[in-house]
Scaffold this active site. Structure first.
Site, short mmCIF file in Angstrom:
data_model
loop_
_atom_site.label_atom_id
_atom_site.label_comp_id
_atom_site.label_asym_id
_atom_site.label_seq_id
_atom_site.Cartn_x
_atom_site.Cartn_y
_atom_site.Cartn_z
N ASP A 142 29.78 50.25 21.51
CA ASP A 142 29.61 48.86 21.96
C ASP A 142 28.50 48.16 21.17
O ASP A 142 27.85 47.25 21.69
CB ASP A 142 29.25 48.79 23.45
CG ASP A 142 30.39 49.24 24.34
OD1 ASP A 142 31.53 49.22 23.87
OD2 ASP A 142 30.13 49.61 25.49
N CYS A 196 52.20 53.39 32.37
CA CYS A 196 52.05 52.47 33.50
C CYS A 196 53.39 52.12 34.15
O CYS A 196 53.45 51.85 35.37
CB CYS A 196 51.35 51.18 33.05
SG CYS A 196 49.59 51.37 32.72
N CYS A 199 54.29 49.81 37.52
CA CYS A 199 53.16 49.74 38.46
C CYS A 199 52.32 48.49 38.19
O CYS A 199 51.99 48.18 37.04
CB CYS A 199 52.29 50.98 38.32
SG CYS A 199 50.84 50.99 39.39
N CYS A 202 46.87 47.54 39.89
CA CYS A 202 45.59 46.96 39.46
C CYS A 202 45.63 45.44 39.49
O CYS A 202 44.63 44.79 39.83
CB CYS A 202 45.24 47.46 38.06
SG CYS A 202 46.46 47.08 36.77
N CYS A 206 43.00 43.29 42.33
CA CYS A 206 41.84 42.58 41.78
C CYS A 206 41.36 41.49 42.74
O CYS A 206 42.12 40.57 43.06
CB CYS A 206 42.19 41.97 40.42
SG CYS A 206 40.81 41.07 39.68
N CYS A 249 32.48 45.98 38.82
CA CYS A 249 33.54 46.16 39.81
C CYS A 249 34.45 47.28 39.32
O CYS A 249 34.77 47.35 38.13
CB CYS A 249 34.33 44.86 39.97
SG CYS A 249 35.72 44.96 41.12
#
Length: 382
Positions: A142, A196, A199, A202, A206, A249
Site C-alpha cells: 500500500d 462467487c 451470491c 455482501c 452493506c 467495517c
C-alpha cells in the site's frame, strides 16, 4: 543473467522462502495490467474515489508496475492472514456501548511488518543469484500506486469478489496483500476460477449500500472510507447506518460464505491490543490527544488523528442506547473544533430523541397496565 539460472527452481525456492517468512501463499505474475486501466478510469470518472485524490493523481500508472521500478519483469504477490483468534465480532457489533474496529487494525500496523518480510524475501533471492549478477527488486505494501488486487489475481492468489476484496477458496478474505517487483523473467502462475457465482450476500448486507454494482464500490458511501479516509464531515444520511463502527467495517467479509474457511493468523503482532478489543465507547471518547497517540503508537488507527477519532466515536455515541452519561460526555467535548461540534450536536439530538421515545414507550406500557387493572376490577357485564 537469466539463462544461467534455473528459473523454475528459483520460483519454487521463492515460494518456500515466502512461507518460511510467514506468508501463507506466494504467486508470480507478469506486469501486464493494461486491461485494468479502463476499469479504473471509469471508476474515477464517476468520482467513486471521493476525497482520495491520490487515486486520480497517479491514475493509469497503477496499471504499469514496470514504470515504478524500471526493468521490472515480474510481480511476486504474497498474502498473510490477519484474523485473530478472539475476533469478538457479534459481541462487539451487537453492543451499542462498545466501539467496533475493523479486525485488521486491532494489532500492529501491517505495512511495516509485511514490507520487512518482503525485503527479506528479496534479499534471499539476491543472495541466491549473487554468483551470477545483481538483481533489482522493490517491496510494496500500500505504499505506491500499484494494483495489488489485480496482481494477486493474476498470480493465482484468488479472485476479486463482488465486494472488491480478493477471495481464496482455502482462506476466505481475511488476509493482507503485498508485492515484490523484480527484474527476473520468472515463470508465472495461473489465475484461479472465480467462486462467487450468483451470491450477492455482501451487496445486500452493506449498511450504507456502498457496493453499487457487483465488484464496484462507491467509496463515498463506504463506512471504511467515511471513518478512515474522509477528513471532514460525515454526511448525515450515513451516520445512523454506521452503528458503533468507529474505524472501518467488516460486514461484507462477515457475511461472505467463503470466510467459513478463513484461517487464523500466526502473527503475534496481529493479536488485538487490550485497549482496542471490545472497548467501551465512553472510555475511548475520554482519551485526550496524548493518550490517543500513546495507545495507538504502531497502530494503523493513529493515521486518522485524535480529532477524527473523536468524530467517529461521537457518531457511534449518537447511535447508542440512551444514557444520561453519554449526553454529559458529549457536551464536555464541545468547543474543541467546529467539525467535531457538528457531530456532537447531531449525537446529542439523537440521544435526546431516543430518550423521548423511551419515555413515550414507558408511558404507553404503564397506561396498558392500568387499563388491565381497571378491567379486572369491573363486573363481568361491564
Amino acid at each position: 543473467m537469466a539463462h544461467h539460472l534455473d528459473l523454475n527452481q528459483l520460483a519454487q525456492h521463492i515460494k518456500q522462502w515466502g512461507q518460511s517468512l510467514g506468508f501463507q501463499q506466494v504467486g508470480i505474475c507478469d506486469t501486464g495490467l493494461s486491461a485494468e486501466g479502463p476499469k479504473l478510469q471509469a471508476w474515477l470518472d464517476k468520482q467513486y474515489h471521493g476525497e482520495m485524490a491520490w487515486m486520480a493523481r497517479y491514475g493509469m500508472l497503477r496499471a504499469r508496475p514496470h514504470e515504478l521500478l524500471p526493468g521490472t519483469l515480474r510481480v511476486i504477490s504474497v498474502r498473510m492472514n490477519y484474523l485473530p483468534a478472539e475476533a469478538s465480532f457479534a459481541s462487539t457489533l451487537n453492543n451499542s456501548d462498545l466501539g467496533y474496529i475493523s479486525r485488521y487494525a486491532l494489532g500492529r500496523d501491517y505495512h511495516k511488518l509485511l514490507r520487512q518480510r518482503l525485503k527479506k524475501l528479496g534479499d534471499k533471492i539476491q543472495t541466491y543469484c549473487s554468483d551470477i549478477n545483481e538483481i533489482s527488486f522493490r517491496p510494496f505494501v500500500d505504499s505506491a500506486p500499484i494494483m495489488e488486487r489485480p496482481s494477486a489475481v493474476k498470480a493465482g492468489l484468488g479472485w476479486v469478489g463482488k465486494h472488491s476484496l480478493v477471495l481464496n477458496r482455502e482462506a476466505g478474505s481475511w488476509f493482507f496483500l503485498g508485492e515484490l517487483l523484480i527484474d527476473l523473467p520468472l515463470p508465472i502462475d495461473q489465475p484461479v476460477q472465480e467462486g462467487c457465482g450468483r451470491c450477492v450476500a455482501c451487496i445486500t448486507i452493506c449498511p450504507t449500500q456502498a457496493i453499487v454494482a457487483p465488484y464496484t464500490i462507491d467509496a463515498r458511501r463506504c463506512i471504511s472510507y467515511l471513518t478512515i479516509e474522509l477528513e471532514g464531515t460525515i454526511p448525515e444520511e450515513f451516520r445512523p447506518l454506521m452503528g458503533n463502527r468507529i474505524y472501518g467495517c467488516d460486514d461484507c467479509q462477515l457475511i461472505c460464505p467463503w470466510n467459513r474457511f478463513a484461517q487464523l493468523t500466526d502473527e503475534e503482532d496481529f493479536s488485538p491490543r487490550a485497549s482496542l478489543h471490545t472497548p467501551k465507547l465512553l472510555d475511548l471518547f475520554a482519551w485526550d490527544e496524548e493518550q490517543f497517540l500513546r495507545i495507538t503508537a504502531g497502530s494503523a488507527i493513529r493515521r486518522i488523528g485524535h480529532l477524527r477519532w473523536l468524530r467517529n466515536i461521537s457518531v457511534a455515541l449518537g447511535n447508542a442506547d440512551y444514557q444520561d452519561n453519554i449526553v454529559l460526555a458529549l457536551e464536555k467535548r464541545r468547543g474543541l473544533h467546529p467539525m467535531l461540534d457538528e457531530h456532537i450536536e447531531w449525537a446529542v439530538n439523537q440521544q435526546l430523541t431516543r430518550r423521548v421515545a423511551q419515555e413515550v414507550q414507558v408511558q404507553s406500557a404503564q397506561k396498558k397496565r392500568l387499563v388491565r387493572v381497571v378491567k379486572r376490577g369491573l363486573p363481568r357485564d361491564a
